[in-house]
Design a protein around this motif. Structure first.
Motif, mmCIF file in Angstrom:
data_model
loop_
_atom_site.group_PDB
_atom_site.id
_atom_site.type_symbol
_atom_site.label_atom_id
_atom_site.label_comp_id
_atom_site.label_asym_id
_atom_site.label_seq_id
_atom_site.Cartn_x
_atom_site.Cartn_y
_atom_site.Cartn_z
ATOM 1 N N GLY A 1 -2.431 8.029 -1.929
ATOM 2 C CA GLY A 1 -2.877 8.665 -0.696
ATOM 3 C C GLY A 1 -4.355 8.568 -0.417
ATOM 4 N N ASN A 2 -5.089 7.782 -1.207
ATOM 5 C CA ASN A 2 -6.531 7.674 -1.013
ATOM 6 C C ASN A 2 -7.037 6.240 -1.148
ATOM 7 N N ASP A 3 -6.128 5.279 -1.055
ATOM 8 C CA ASP A 3 -6.439 3.921 -1.494
ATOM 9 C C ASP A 3 -5.958 2.906 -0.463
ATOM 10 N N THR B 1 0.844 -1.186 0.000
ATOM 11 C CA THR B 1 0.000 0.000 0.000
ATOM 12 C C THR B 1 0.888 1.248 0.000
ATOM 13 N N ILE B 2 0.260 2.402 -0.192
ATOM 14 C CA ILE B 2 0.980 3.674 -0.183
ATOM 15 C C ILE B 2 0.378 4.565 0.889
ATOM 16 N N PRO B 3 1.124 4.924 1.923
ATOM 17 C CA PRO B 3 0.611 5.854 2.930
ATOM 18 C C PRO B 3 0.278 7.210 2.323
ATOM 19 N N GLY B 4 -0.483 7.994 3.073
ATOM 20 C CA GLY B 4 -0.890 9.306 2.589
ATOM 21 C C GLY B 4 0.154 10.369 2.865
ATOM 22 N N ILE C 1 -4.703 8.334 5.162
ATOM 23 C CA ILE C 1 -5.386 7.944 3.933
ATOM 24 C C ILE C 1 -6.721 8.684 3.807
ATOM 25 N N GLU C 2 -6.942 9.324 2.667
ATOM 26 C CA GLU C 2 -8.180 10.060 2.444
ATOM 27 C C GLU C 2 -9.387 9.132 2.587
ATOM 28 N N GLY D 1 -12.374 2.184 5.206
ATOM 29 C CA GLY D 1 -12.493 3.620 5.382
ATOM 30 C C GLY D 1 -11.896 4.433 4.251
ATOM 31 N N ALA D 2 -11.023 3.840 3.442
ATOM 32 C CA ALA D 2 -10.372 4.580 2.363
ATOM 33 C C ALA D 2 -11.347 4.875 1.234
ATOM 34 N N ARG D 3 -10.960 5.777 0.347
ATOM 35 C CA ARG D 3 -11.814 6.101 -0.792
ATOM 36 C C ARG D 3 -11.953 4.903 -1.725
ATOM 37 N N TYR D 4 -10.868 4.123 -1.897
ATOM 38 C CA TYR D 4 -10.895 2.960 -2.786
ATOM 39 C C TYR D 4 -10.474 1.729 -1.997
#
Length: 809
Positions: free
Chosen positions: A455-457, A191-194, A544-545, A558-561
């Motif tokens: 940052g949103n996934d 994963t990629i942190p925000g 994460i957004e 909770g993430a957008r994606y």
């Protein structure tokens, strides 16, 4: 963005003296595990056994960040360590993989033969320096007993058992052979942190956001209690990160008291940066880079080495700070370059490869070219330090300047640590996954080569998989695996001797693959439930957004994606095997399906002539043979169609397929008997979407054409790896660089998804096997990730050497 200030002088491939010292020190250290994280987490888990998982996870991180010994080494400008050792990963304990491993190895009732078998087939155990006797005793007596029955692995297995999905392995040898599993759901990884959120508001801003959301909550709100505790856990994590960074500020000030004047000034600058970021938004390029690095460090510490956190679009993060500092005279190109070199070396200190994937170039959210000065700077920096364990993912669109792609090819003169990705294919395909156009344009590469929101996934991209070559083996063996004692693993498909047409073979393959995907999805959904119930990630979630906005952890969607992966590899092994069956059985009628199945079970014993015909005469993928390439296209599209029909995480997303190897094509080959393409039992299978080693006979351009044709329209939105090896002499001249640039451009225009180049001769690789001390930083693209050649296992080295070397462009 307009590139104005970048230096386009010839690349030198030499780091600064400061960075060379840091690099040499890091490379001189062995791979190790550090037990300090396990000690801290065990202590908190015992004290807070009945507390909410959010709070336990936050308090355990707080304890670890408080107790870990820190250091600032000579020559460092970026500070932050995740281990008390120089080249070590924090030993995660709560997820349970290590508990099961060491409980098995330290169990006195398990016979040594089984333990030795397990060690021999476990690449992680082979790689690390063994624990000391004292550490093993601590694991056996103080740490493992606390966790037995309480880890993520235990809860996952409990849920699988209740659902009838778990077949217990009772004998010690059978337990040691547990790696023979064609359908797996192991972790939530990649994963990629925000980072952007941290740069924008800092962890103090994150704490403030959590406080504001907490104050707005009403006890009548949906899921009130979990949301309340989530925000409280975020507050704990955010404060702990700020306190951890402040420890470096205090240490730097103390060290400055006895330092030389030059180093004293540097240490005081370090102290000011560490006091400022990542608590607050950065003001300068160096503060921004320090913020990104420290955020990466604490994420690794929070999760342990089991996950893989990639960096995202770092050239986009840093560019505004670089431009402002340059204009005001606060930084020079050379100073910024040196800082990025140090950043790359520090990222290479990880032990599990892949955490350090950095994305540069490509489109911005508005569809404009995003290539900038810092994009070029990363190319120069990776040429200077070599890739080590770093993967530099380079996004190319139709708007990318040709000079940038040429610079990429020039960089291949120095290192193999780069992958080229095609925005023209990936952006529209990500939209089909549900990403908005702006977010699709803003994708990053995570882990090896997997597209991911920035940052949103929380579409983690690894951890679930179906071993594609074994699916074909199951289809030709009534659902059984030969090397596992003919044990039934798959669906009960017909005896292959009853197959009357090639379509019967294909249908058995489809039936087995459908069975495997269904099973993996059931396992993965329960695994994700176990994470959500007991093993959240409040620190990661805070960045994460979507998570702070909803009050939900990433493990609770909770993430957008929120998509899920199903990983596969060995497209060429499967395609070539199907092509061989069609050619030998149904077209040339050299033998029957029943006879072929018998030869496969006997590993071609006494059938050398047939084996050589299948190896050398049967048609192969990667040579411009349209019928074979159509078959590869059918395999890839069938894979995608079956995987993508499954909803993920209770409908929050979908399952996305990949064709990516991570060196595990060696392991998959060990699980697999002989295959119809003439491959013998135990030999490695092909990697990713690449042709099988040594089968590309018609040149580089025809190989690339085949791969682009077969995979262009396949919705492999969880990634695909295409590896080639070229003679390094081909790009020694400017003319050679220009020719290879044109070939890569043509491949991308044909629809090539991804490309990785190893510009290393077989002679060099063989010499490195004999004289590893001569090649301390010889980097190779193993598949999606990069590694030092001398540090990968012998079998993997041999697989890389066996790849076709293209000697002409």
């Amino acid at each position: 963005m307009v590139v104005q200030n970048v230096k386009m002088t010839p690349l030198q491939g030499i780091p600064t003296e400061r960075v060379r010292k840091i690099k040499d020190k890091m490379l001189s250290q062995p791979f190790e595990y550090d037990l300090k994280r396990a000690r801290c987490y065990t202590r908190i888990w015992k004290q807070m056994e009945n507390s909410h998982p959010y709070i336990k996870k936050a308090k355990a991180l707080e304890e670890f960040l408080r107790c870990l010994p820190i250091r600032i080494d000579d020559d460092e400008l970026l500070v932050g360590v995740k281990s008390s050792k120089i080249r070590a990963d924090p030993f995660e304990i709560e997820l349970g993989r290590h508990v099961r491993t060491y409980d098995f190895l330290l169990n006195d009732s398990i016979d040594e033969k089984a333990k030795e078998y397990f060690r021999r087939h476990n690449p992680i155990l082979r790689r690390y320096v063994p624990f000391s006797e004292q550490e093993l005793n601590e694991l056996k007596n103080d740490i493992i007993p606390v966790w037995k029955g309480k880890t993520l692995a235990d809860r996952k297995r409990e849920l699988w058992r209740e659902a009838g999905l778990l077949k217990e392995k009772k004998g010690s040898i059978e337990r040691a052979m547990s790696w023979i599993n064609p359908f797996y759901a192991e972790m939530q990884g990649h994963t990629i942190p925000g980072y952007r959120r941290v740069l924008k508001i800092g962890f103090k801003g994150i704490e403030k956001r959590a406080t504001e959301e907490l104050e707005k909550l009403k006890d009548t709100d949906e899921d009130y209690e979990n949301r309340r505790i989530f925000y409280e856990a975020v507050q704990v994590c955010a404060r702990a990160v700020c306190d951890y960074s402040n420890r470096y500020a205090d240490l730097a000030i103390k060290m400055a008291e006895n330092a030389s004047e030059h180093r004293k000034a540097e240490l005081l600058d370090i102290a000011e940066r560490a006091r400022r970021v990542p608590a607050l938004p950065p003001r300068t390029f160096m503060e921004a880079l320090q913020s990104v690095w420290m955020t990466n460090v604490v994420m690794e510490m929070s999760y342990g080495e089991g996950n893989i956190f990639s960096q995202g679009r770092v050239d986009q993060y840093l560019y505004p700070y670089y431009v402002a500092d340059l204009a005001e005279g606060h930084i020079t190109y050379e100073e910024a370059l040196e800082a990025i070199e140090e950043y790359l070396v520090k990222l290479a200190s990880v032990v599990i490869a892949g955490q350090n994937n950095i994305t540069i170039g490509g489109l911005d959210k508005d569809g404009n070219d995003a290539t900038n000065d810092v994009s070029y700077m990363f190319l120069e920096a990776i040429a200077n330090v070599k890739s080590l364990l770093n993967t530099l993912s380079i996004r190319i669109s139709s708007k990318t300047p040709r000079d940038f792609l040429k610079r990429v090819i020039e960089t291949y003169r120095f290192t193999a640590g780069m992958g080229i990705h095609n925005d023209e294919i990936l952006v529209p395909q990500l939209q089909k996954d549900g990403y908005s156009l702006e977010d699709a344009r803003d994708y990053s590469l995570v882990g090896c080569v997997e597209p991911h929101g920035t940052g949103n996934d929380f579409s983690y991209t690894a951890g679930n998989g179906v071993r594609l070559s074994i699916v074909l083996h199951l289809a030709l063996n009534e659902g059984r695996i030969l090397v596992a004692g003919n044990r039934q693993f798959g669906a009960k498909t017909p005896d292959p001797s009853t197959f009357k047409t090639f379509e019967d073979v294909k249908q058995a393959f489809v039936d087995q693959f459908s069975f495997g995907v269904d099973l993996v999805v059931k396992k993965a959904e329960l695994k994700d439930r176990a994470f959500a119930e007991g093993f959240p990630s409040p620190l990661l979630s805070s960045t994460i957004e979507g998570c702070l906005e909803s009050g939900k952890d990433v493990t609770r969607n909770g993430a957008r994606y929120n998509n899920n992966p199903i990983g596969c590899q060995a497209l060429a092994t499967v395609t070539n095997s199907l092509a061989a069956i069609r050619w030998a059985v149904f077209e040339e009628k050299l033998l029957t399906m029943g006879e072929l199945a018998t030869h496969l079970r006997n590993n071609f014993k006494g059938a050398d002539k047939l084996k050589e015909l299948l190896r050398n005469k049967a048609p192969k993928y990667g040579n411009g043979d349209e019928r074979v390439d159509e078959l590869a296209k059918w395999v890839a599209n069938t894979l995608c169609d079956i995987v993508r029909k499954h909803p993920a995480r209770d409908g929050a997303g979908i399952y996305r397929p990949c064709l990516v190897s991570s060196g595990l094509n060696i392991l998959e080959g060990r699980m697999l008997g002989a295959t119809p393409d003439g491959r013998l039992s135990g030999e490695a299978v092909s990697n990713g979407i690449s042709p099988a080693n040594g089968t590309e006979k018609n040149g580089l351009t025809m190989t690339l054409r085949s791969v682009a044709f077969a995979t262009k329209n396949a919705l492999l939105t969880d990634g695909a790896t295409m590896n080639i090896r070229i003679n390094p002499s081909l790009i020694e001249t400017d003319e050679g660089v220009d020719k290879l640039t044109s070939i890569v451009e043509a491949y991308l225009e044909l629809g090539g998804r991804e490309l990785q180049i190893n510009p290393i001769s077989s002679e060099t690789l063989r010499d490195a096997q004999v004289h590893p001390e001569k090649y301390p930083d010889l980097s190779v693209k193993v598949t999606g990730y990069s590694a030092r050649f001398i540090e990968v296992g012998r079998s993997l080295q041999n697989d890389i050497i066996a790849r076709t070397v293209f000697n002409e462009l």
